[in-house]
Design an enzyme around this catalytic site. Structure first.
Site, PDB file in Angstrom:
ATOM      1  N   LYS A 191     -16.395  65.910  27.348  1.00  0.00           N
ATOM      2  CA  LYS A 191     -16.929  66.763  28.410  1.00  0.00           C
ATOM      3  C   LYS A 191     -16.241  68.120  28.253  1.00  0.00           C
ATOM      4  CE  LYS A 191     -19.420  67.515  32.116  1.00  0.00           C
ATOM      5  NZ  LYS A 191     -20.913  67.518  32.104  1.00  0.00           N
ATOM      6  N   ASP A 223     -22.516  63.253  29.575  1.00  0.00           N
ATOM      7  CA  ASP A 223     -23.736  63.068  30.376  1.00  0.00           C
ATOM      8  C   ASP A 223     -24.964  62.960  29.467  1.00  0.00           C
ATOM      9  OD1 ASP A 223     -23.223  65.718  29.742  1.00  0.00           O
ATOM     10  OD2 ASP A 223     -23.796  66.526  31.687  1.00  0.00           O
ATOM     11  N   ASP A 247     -15.565  53.128  28.792  1.00  0.00           N
ATOM     12  CA  ASP A 247     -15.765  52.006  29.705  1.00  0.00           C
ATOM     13  C   ASP A 247     -17.185  52.049  30.263  1.00  0.00           C
ATOM     14  OD1 ASP A 247     -15.081  49.799  31.407  1.00  0.00           O
ATOM     15  OD2 ASP A 247     -14.919  51.236  33.061  1.00  0.00           O
TER      16      ASP A 247
HETATM   17  C1  IPM Z   1     -13.484  46.555  30.435  1.00  0.00           C
HETATM   18  C2  IPM Z   1     -13.213  46.298  31.884  1.00  0.00           C
HETATM   19  C3  IPM Z   1     -11.783  46.716  32.186  1.00  0.00           C
HETATM   20  C4  IPM Z   1     -11.668  48.198  31.906  1.00  0.00           C
HETATM   21  C5  IPM Z   1     -11.309  46.379  33.614  1.00  0.00           C
HETATM   22  C6  IPM Z   1     -11.445  44.916  33.923  1.00  0.00           C
HETATM   23  C7  IPM Z   1      -9.913  46.861  33.848  1.00  0.00           C
HETATM   24  O1  IPM Z   1     -14.140  46.966  32.680  1.00  0.00           O
HETATM   25  O2  IPM Z   1     -12.802  45.952  29.597  1.00  0.00           O
HETATM   26  O3  IPM Z   1     -14.384  47.335  30.131  1.00  0.00           O
HETATM   27  O4  IPM Z   1     -12.036  49.022  32.742  1.00  0.00           O
HETATM   28  O5  IPM Z   1     -11.216  48.545  30.811  1.00  0.00           O
HETATM   29 MG    MG Z   2     -15.690  47.916  31.586  1.00  0.00          MG
END
Ligand code: IPM
Ligand code: MG
Length: 356
Positions: A191, A223, A247
């Site tokens: 970003k 985005d 994530d």
């Molecule tokens: C993932 C999960 C984890 C993260 C959580 C459970 C902490 O969402 O492995 O993607 O955010 O990394």
């Molecule tokens: Mg995750």
């Protein structure tokens, strides 16, 4: 050869899917003449219940002294109190940090027979084969300062998106190396129009791009990347990005495959350094709604064990044997509930083992 594998089944459906991955590993061991020694330990909510801590020092030490770690899932409503001192997720983050696994590989492939389970039209899914490399031990998850306080009479919460140059460099180099064995294209997601940390990220990506002229590099804002994942996913090969962006994007990318239950992941320190321990886990969560019923799809965990064989134990033949067996099982129509079938977790694993 004898290999030590630490098992962290965790919470919810974690123990059910890990048990089936172990059956697959045991079959591989007998067929190819290896010995897999397992140490099973608690991590996550179950560890809070037993020891008052989501990850104990002893468990982390056991993980560090093994060749690889296979994890199920952590978390559940029981441990969701926002005021709680410890949370299952904290254990997972401490484990990733403790093992130094800075790169999280999340491959997303779409099996033709499962396209109807994807929300995208089949023509958009043609040729989708993406490898997301998510930075895993830095960024918004770990930056400092972090916390809650009261400032000017108002309650305040702070998270910090922080990156050092070396953190970006090592994950970027790993992404370029992986791209070399694939379609030779890296999409670096940031970003940079808003965030200082992203401008550093982009600067380093550009430099490493120049050092690797055989690999095509493109920069995409996060985005735009989230939009392109839906409008034209086939256009992506290796995608490398910050922890939190990764994530979010990997949950989005996972639905392309029809079910989150299908997808594996590997978290690595360095790809060619056997001395770092790899952490392997399906990308799905603990699915408390179906836990204990024996109906979860074990494929994400079974494919994670294939990645474990490949990256940590260097058993490429065995790893691809598992991947081929899974592919054939799906082609032949075996289905758990998440992909429209009635097979139990155990039966799905049996189907895969039969094809090994
Ligand atoms: C993932 C999960 C984890 C993260 C959580 C459970 C902490 O969402 O492995 O993607 O955010 O990394
Ligand atoms: Mg995750």
């Amino acid at each position: 050869m004898t290999y030590q594998i630490t098992l962290l089944p965790g919470d919810g459906i974690g123990p059910e899917v890990v048990a089936e991955a172990v059956r697959v590993l045991d079959f591989i061991a007998s067929k190819y003449n290896h010995t897999f020694e397992y140490k099973e330990r608690l991590m996550g909510g179950c560890s809070i219940d037993a020891y008052g801590s989501s990850l104990t020092e002893e468990t982390l030490a056991d993980c560090k002294s093994s060749d690889a770690v296979l994890l199920g899932a952590v978390g559940g409503p029981k441990w969701d109190d926002p005021a709680a001192k410890d949370r299952p997720e904290r254990g997972l983050l401490a484990l990733r940090k403790g093992l130094g696994v800075f790169a999280n590989l999340r491959p997303v492939k779409v099996h033709p027979a499962l396209m109807e389970w994807s929300p995208l039209k089949p023509e958009k899914l043609q040729g989708v084969d993406i490898l997301v490399v998510r930075e895993l031990t830095g960024g918004l998850y770990f930056g400092w300062p972090k916390g809650r306080d009261v400032k000017d009479g108002r309650e305040r919460a702070v998270d910090t998106l922080e990156y050092y140059d070396y953190e970006v460099k090592r994950v970027m180099e790993l992404a370029f190396n992986l791209a070399r064995g694939r379609k030779k294209k890296v999409t670096s997601v940031d970003k940079a129009n808003v965030l200082e940390s992203s401008r550093l990220w982009r600067q380093i990506a550009t430099r490493i791009g120049k050092e690797n002229p055989d690999i095509e590099l493109e920069h995409t804002l996060v985005d735009t990347a989230s939009m392109k994942l839906i409008t034209g996913p086939a256009w992506m090969d290796v995608v490398v990005t910050e922890n939190m962006f990764g994530d979010i994007l990997t949950d989005e990318a996972s639905v392309l495959a029809g079910s989150m239950g299908m997808l594996p992941s590997a978290s690595l320190g360095r790809i060619d350094d056997a001395s770092t321990v790899g952490l392997y886990e399906p990308i799905h969560g603990s699915a408390p709604d179906i836990a204990g019923r024996g109906i979860a799809n074990p494929i994400g965990t079974i494919l994670s064990s294939a990645m474990l064989l490949r990256h940590s134990l260097k058993l490429e033949v065995e790893a691809s044997a598992i991947e081929k067996a899974v592919e054939q099982t799906i082609t032949d129509g075996a289905r758990t509930a998440d992909i429209g079938g009635k097979l139990t977790t155990r039966q799905m694993a049996e189907e895969i083992i039969q094809r090994l």
